[in-house]
Design an enzyme around this catalytic site. Structure first.
Site, PDB file in Angstrom:
ATOM      1  N   GLU A 131       9.796 -26.771 -26.888  1.00 35.07           N
ATOM      2  CA  GLU A 131       8.835 -27.622 -25.898  1.00 35.07           C
ATOM      3  C   GLU A 131       8.982 -27.024 -24.518  1.00 35.07           C
ATOM      4  OE1 GLU A 131      11.500 -30.337 -27.411  1.00 35.07           O
ATOM      5  OE2 GLU A 131      12.808 -30.778 -25.547  1.00 35.07           O
ATOM      6  N   LYS A 133       9.802 -26.552 -20.664  1.00 32.82           N
ATOM      7  CA  LYS A 133      10.722 -26.765 -19.616  1.00 32.82           C
ATOM      8  C   LYS A 133      10.129 -27.413 -18.426  1.00 32.82           C
ATOM      9  CE  LYS A 133      14.754 -24.583 -17.608  1.00 32.82           C
ATOM     10  NZ  LYS A 133      14.380 -25.216 -16.295  1.00 32.82           N
ATOM     11  N   ASP A 135       9.643 -28.978 -14.649  1.00 33.90           N
ATOM     12  CA  ASP A 135      10.222 -28.387 -13.575  1.00 33.90           C
ATOM     13  C   ASP A 135      10.462 -29.600 -12.695  1.00 33.90           C
ATOM     14  OD1 ASP A 135      11.454 -26.725 -11.777  1.00 33.90           O
ATOM     15  OD2 ASP A 135       9.545 -25.800 -10.986  1.00 33.90           O
ATOM     16  N   TYR A 244      13.671 -35.853 -23.222  1.00 36.02           N
ATOM     17  CA  TYR A 244      13.502 -34.714 -24.326  1.00 36.02           C
ATOM     18  C   TYR A 244      14.852 -34.760 -25.010  1.00 36.02           C
ATOM     19  CZ  TYR A 244      15.103 -32.595 -19.831  1.00 36.02           C
ATOM     20  OH  TYR A 244      15.718 -32.337 -18.916  1.00 36.02           O
ATOM     21  N   LYS A 354      12.410 -18.580 -19.126  1.00 32.09           N
ATOM     22  CA  LYS A 354      11.862 -18.634 -18.081  1.00 32.09           C
ATOM     23  C   LYS A 354      10.507 -17.725 -17.821  1.00 32.09           C
ATOM     24  CE  LYS A 354      14.303 -20.109 -14.792  1.00 32.09           C
ATOM     25  NZ  LYS A 354      14.594 -21.235 -14.216  1.00 32.09           N
ATOM     26  N   CYS A 448      -3.494 -24.879  24.857  1.00 27.07           N
ATOM     27  CA  CYS A 448      -4.527 -25.027  23.444  1.00 27.07           C
ATOM     28  C   CYS A 448      -5.181 -23.545  23.444  1.00 27.07           C
ATOM     29  CB  CYS A 448      -5.394 -26.091  23.602  1.00 27.07           C
ATOM     30  SG  CYS A 448      -6.670 -26.217  22.315  1.00 27.07           S
ATOM     31  N   CYS A 451      -9.336 -24.647  24.069  1.00 28.20           N
ATOM     32  CA  CYS A 451      -9.694 -24.976  25.444  1.00 28.20           C
ATOM     33  C   CYS A 451      -8.905 -24.903  26.609  1.00 28.20           C
ATOM     34  CB  CYS A 451     -10.214 -26.432  25.212  1.00 28.20           C
ATOM     35  SG  CYS A 451      -8.743 -27.552  25.112  1.00 28.20           S
ATOM     36  N   CYS A 466      -2.968 -30.892  21.349  1.00 27.61           N
ATOM     37  CA  CYS A 466      -3.904 -30.740  22.440  1.00 27.61           C
ATOM     38  C   CYS A 466      -4.531 -32.118  22.647  1.00 27.61           C
ATOM     39  CB  CYS A 466      -5.154 -29.552  21.973  1.00 27.61           C
ATOM     40  SG  CYS A 466      -6.426 -30.037  23.242  1.00 27.61           S
ATOM     41  N   CYS A 471     -12.150 -30.991  23.491  1.00 27.55           N
ATOM     42  CA  CYS A 471     -11.560 -29.683  22.929  1.00 27.55           C
ATOM     43  C   CYS A 471     -12.629 -29.340  21.596  1.00 27.55           C
ATOM     44  CB  CYS A 471     -10.163 -29.693  22.377  1.00 27.55           C
ATOM     45  SG  CYS A 471      -9.962 -28.330  21.558  1.00 27.55           S
TER      46      CYS A 471
HETATM   47  S1  IVH Z   1      17.458 -29.846 -23.095  1.00 30.59           S
HETATM   48  C1  IVH Z   1      21.886 -29.816 -23.693  1.00 30.59           C
HETATM   49  N1  IVH Z   1      14.664 -29.759 -22.797  1.00 30.59           N
HETATM   50  O1  IVH Z   1      16.142 -27.605 -17.757  1.00 30.59           O
HETATM   51  C2  IVH Z   1      20.499 -29.602 -23.365  1.00 30.59           C
HETATM   52  N2  IVH Z   1      16.045 -29.239 -20.846  1.00 30.59           N
HETATM   53  O2  IVH Z   1      19.445 -25.739 -17.789  1.00 30.59           O
HETATM   54  C3  IVH Z   1      19.729 -30.491 -22.680  1.00 30.59           C
HETATM   55  N3  IVH Z   1      14.786 -28.993 -18.874  1.00 30.59           N
HETATM   56  O3  IVH Z   1      19.205 -29.059 -17.200  1.00 30.59           O
HETATM   57  C4  IVH Z   1      18.723 -30.071 -22.173  1.00 30.59           C
HETATM   58  N4  IVH Z   1      12.792 -29.404 -19.647  1.00 30.59           N
HETATM   59  O4  IVH Z   1      17.163 -30.367 -16.342  1.00 30.59           O
HETATM   60  C5  IVH Z   1      15.948 -29.690 -22.096  1.00 30.59           C
HETATM   61  N5  IVH Z   1      12.590 -29.803 -22.491  1.00 30.59           N
HETATM   62  C6  IVH Z   1      13.660 -29.688 -22.361  1.00 30.59           C
HETATM   63  C7  IVH Z   1      13.729 -29.407 -20.730  1.00 30.59           C
HETATM   64  C8  IVH Z   1      14.921 -29.362 -20.097  1.00 30.59           C
HETATM   65  C9  IVH Z   1      13.441 -29.137 -18.698  1.00 30.59           C
HETATM   66  C10 IVH Z   1      15.886 -29.122 -17.648  1.00 30.59           C
HETATM   67  C11 IVH Z   1      17.186 -29.651 -17.852  1.00 30.59           C
HETATM   68  C12 IVH Z   1      18.112 -28.702 -17.930  1.00 30.59           C
HETATM   69  C13 IVH Z   1      17.585 -27.411 -17.438  1.00 30.59           C
HETATM   70  C14 IVH Z   1      18.325 -26.321 -18.239  1.00 30.59           C
END
Ligand code: IVH
Length: 710
Positions: A131, A133, A135, A244, A354, A448, A451, A466, A471
């Site tokens: 899934e 990650k 942010d 999640y 990542k 400025c 002007c 300004c 101006c």
């Molecule tokens: S699972 C024990 N799933 O990424 C596992 N983390 O260091 C629990 N994050 O601290 C985390 N999307 O804040 C998981 N689909 C996702 C995520 C996710 C973002 C973050 C979470 C975690 C960090 C990874």
């Protein structure tokens, strides 16, 4: 979450309540109706009613609860809005430590992770759930007896700050969820609070327009927002959340369960558990009304498929409405997860992949100082062009003098530049270790750059301004703002034409936009008959824009789009604003002393008064049509409209207002009562449904525009 039968029933009830107000005996039903619409809007992103209709239903609920306070429930939709300020956020312990994930950056890392997992389990191939990650800012939520009892920040992973009141402002997080239907008494779930790219952009544009500090990126925006002491302000940030992970739960009937082993997957009893795989837990959360990555998840066999999927997803990263910084790969089977266990820092059953950082280093070669429409002088860093995440960056706003000082930026410095999605690039920091000694301190001008008049800085502001209203830079920027999309939305005009016409002395101020000499333009390169006709029509059309657009377009300091709406909605016509004193202005929602003083000053200024009268004489709409019911036209009298899909020329709310202003009405669903379905891009089920009803006319946005013009 809702069966189609339930959904139909709730839609029917919404209509009934919109027609005849709900009674006190229908209080809980009305709450269900509102919860359903919140779910459609915030979780499924497919609203069935307009914002106005939602507000009407919400107001009914507020009124009923006001009259019968004894009947308010903790999970009522009205109970999100906190009135009390959070004095502090107490520190609390997570039920299960919030461990972080091990990171991987390439294929080899992922293969290594898979090899170890196979060795530890003795399996040839492992099923993974992959899934995005997300942010944002990590949170954990606890639901007890089906009610949200607390929300906590990650903190150090063991303890975090209790921010329940702020969590309640995230409308995709349900205040109650029927965990009991899964035999669960208490659950701790983890997720991420986010600000969408769109909300982030909008928020920063508003801040910039109002001369206030902008947020660095959506991630900081989310975590910063969760720590705001006033939940009402948190609500305005439009936060979203993905949930999640179910990190802990206890069962209602737990006689067979060993107390020590009541978290996900460690059941020892089999059939009593609500889920046995991670993907089933996401499905459960989705069914309970959470926005889990149910639609985004992918179940894959073996690491090759995982690697392919990660690559495909990375390519789509910029198309998503929110920021992700990688993918999370989880062993799907919970029994296998338990078998793999943890290291002291990370679970062995999951890893983060990542994405490549959208960062790069380059040289800051110089600084330009731009003068904006409010006179604010903004330093813009000129960079040696650097390619980051699909675009070449060669200049970046440095906001103000403090920003330069805090980051100790110097001309000649090597700087680290970051780009988050479609968000404006930022200078993260300079790299002083690479200095040669030839770098130059950035001198901030005190005159400025356009002007040459002296710049001023107010005590509580970071920007130098300004204040010469003649101006040239300000005059031009004011016109650019006036014609822009969110202001008067004069199509085919744009910044380039404003500058061109100004240089040619065809434009000198805002009213001159409406007296353009088209004969002089017609001989110019790029201005054929068609483009002149388009421009003429767009200028003419803009005269009918609603009042709030005009108020925003005037470029009054601190008046962004939202404040402009508040001001316009408070009056019958613009001249009433001229009569308001500071106190009256301050009595309007969200208008503080700073905004009130600025608005008052603007409308008392003789030049501005003159300009407004000139615009009136030129035929611009000065009335608030909402308050001028009598002035409405009735070209769409009795016609029912519904909009679906993404519109490109109009905001949905504006399009709906256009219908209402012409005597038509907006309905919430497709039925034989619907006359016109206006379809934008990616229209879905409503379009399909409408095709089956002969009497519904399906039209495009262009056709709709042609209709309202008539
Ligand atoms: S699972 C024990 N799933 O990424 C596992 N983390 O260091 C629990 N994050 O601290 C985390 N999307 O804040 C998981 N689909 C996702 C995520 C996710 C973002 C973050 C979470 C975690 C960090 C990874």
């Amino acid at each position: 979450m809702y069966s189609s039968q339930q959904a139909q029933q709730l839609e029917k009830l919404s209509k009934e309540f919109l027609k005849n107000n709900a009674t006190v005996s229908q209080l809980e039903t009305l709450r269900d109706v509102l919860r359903f619409h919140e779910y459609r809007y915030y979780v499924v992103s497919d609203p069935l009613i307009s914002d106005t209709e939602y507000d009407l239903l919400y107001k009914q609920l507020e009124a009923l609860e006001h009259a019968h306070p004894e009947r308010i429930t903790k999970d009522s939709p009205t109970q999100r809005v906190g009135s009390t300020l959070n004095a502090s956020f107490p520190t609390v312990q997570h039920l299960v430590p919030m461990l972080s994930l091990d990171n991987s950056y390439n294929e080899e890392d992922l293969r290594d992770f898979d090899r170890k997992a196979r060795e530890n389990t003795g399996l040839d191939i492992i099923e993974y759930c992959v899934e995005p990650k997300f942010d944002g800012a990590s949170i954990s939520l606890v639901y007890e007896n089906d009610e949200l009892s607390r929300g906590v920040t990650r903190g150090d992973g063991v303890e975090g700050e209790e921010i329940t009141m702020n969590i309640k402002q995230v409308r995709s997080i349900p205040l109650s969820a029927k965990f009991s239907e899964y035999n669960i008494q208490l659950a701790e779930i983890r997720g991420e609070v986010l600000m969408s790219k769109k909300s982030f952009k909008k928020y920063n544009e508003m801040m910039e327009a109002e001369g206030l500090p902008v947020l660095a990126n959506p991630r900081n925006a989310a975590s910063g927002s969760l720590r705001i002491k006033d939940p009402k302000l948190v609500a305005k940030r439009n936060l979203e959340a993905f949930l999640y992970h179910v990190s802990y739960f206890t069962l209602l009937e737990n006689k067979n369960i060993n107390d020590e082993k009541q978290h996900a997957g460690e059941n020892g009893t089999g059939n009593q558990m609500p889920f046995t795989t991670h993907s089933e837990s996401l499905q459960m959360l989705w069914n309970l009304g959470f926005r889990s990555p149910e639609k985004e998840k992918k179940i894959l066999q073996g690491i090759d498929a995982v690697i392919n999927h990660c690559k495909t997803f990375e390519a789509k990263r910029d198309d998503l409405p929110y920021e992700i910084d990688g993918m999370v790969i989880k062993v799907n089977n919970l029994a296998l997860q338990d078998q793999l266990g943890m290291t002291s820092h990370h679970p062995r059953w999951a890893i983060a992949f990542k994405f490549k950082a959208r960062q790069g280093t380059t040289i800051l070669t110089g600084v330009e100082f731009n003068v904006g429409r409010t006179g604010a002088v903004t330093p813009v860093a000129k960079l040696e062009p650097v390619y980051i995440g699909g675009v070449t960056v060669s200049s970046i706003s440095m906001h103000n003098e403090d920003y330069i000082k805090e980051k100790d930026l110097r001309i000649g410095d090597t700087v680290l530049v970051e780009r988050a999605g479609d968000v404006i690039p930022q200078i993260v920091k300079s790299l002083p270790e690479l200095r040669t000694g030839n770098e130059k301190v950035i001198e901030y001008p005190r005159q400025c750059p356009v002007c040459n008049s002296n710049l001023f800085k107010e005590a509580d502001e970071a920007v130098w301004r300004c204040i010469n209203i003649e101006c040239e830079a300000q005059v031009i920027e004011k016109m650019i703002h006036f014609v822009s999309k969110d202001a008067m939305d004069i199509k085919h005009f744009g910044a380039a034409n404003v500058m061109k016409f100004y240089e040619l002395q065809l434009l000198k101020d805002i009213p001159s936009i409406y007296t353009l000499d088209f004969d002089k333009i017609s001989g110019m390169e790029g201005f054929g008959k068609k483009s002149i006709d388009n421009l003429k029509a767009a200028i003419e059309d803009s005269k009918q824009q609603p009042l709030y657009r005009l108020v925003f377009a005037l470029g009054i300091r601190y008046v962004g789009e939202t404040t402009a709406k508040t001001l316009a909605n408070a009056v019958k016509d613009i001249f009433e604003l001229e009569k308001m004193d500071i106190e009256t202005l301050q009595s309007l929602e969200d208008v503080g002393i700073k905004v009130a003083t600025s608005v008052y000053g603007f409308f008392q200024n003789d030049d501005n008064k003159k300009m407004i009268h000139q615009l009136q004489a030129l035929g611009l709409n000065m009335q608030n049509t909402k308050k001028q019911q009598a002035a409405r036209s009735n070209t769409l009298e009795g016609q029912a409209f519904l909009f679906t899909g993404t519109l490109h020329q109009l905001k949905r709310s504006d399009a709906e207002a256009m219908v209402e202003q012409r005597g038509g009405k907006i309905v919430s669903g497709v039925s034989s009562k619907l006359n016109y379905l206006v379809v934008g891009e990616d229209a879905g089920s409503k379009l399909e449904k409408a095709k089956k009803i002969n009497t519904v006319r399906i039209i495009t946005e262009d056709e709709f525009l042609a209709m309202v013009k008539e």
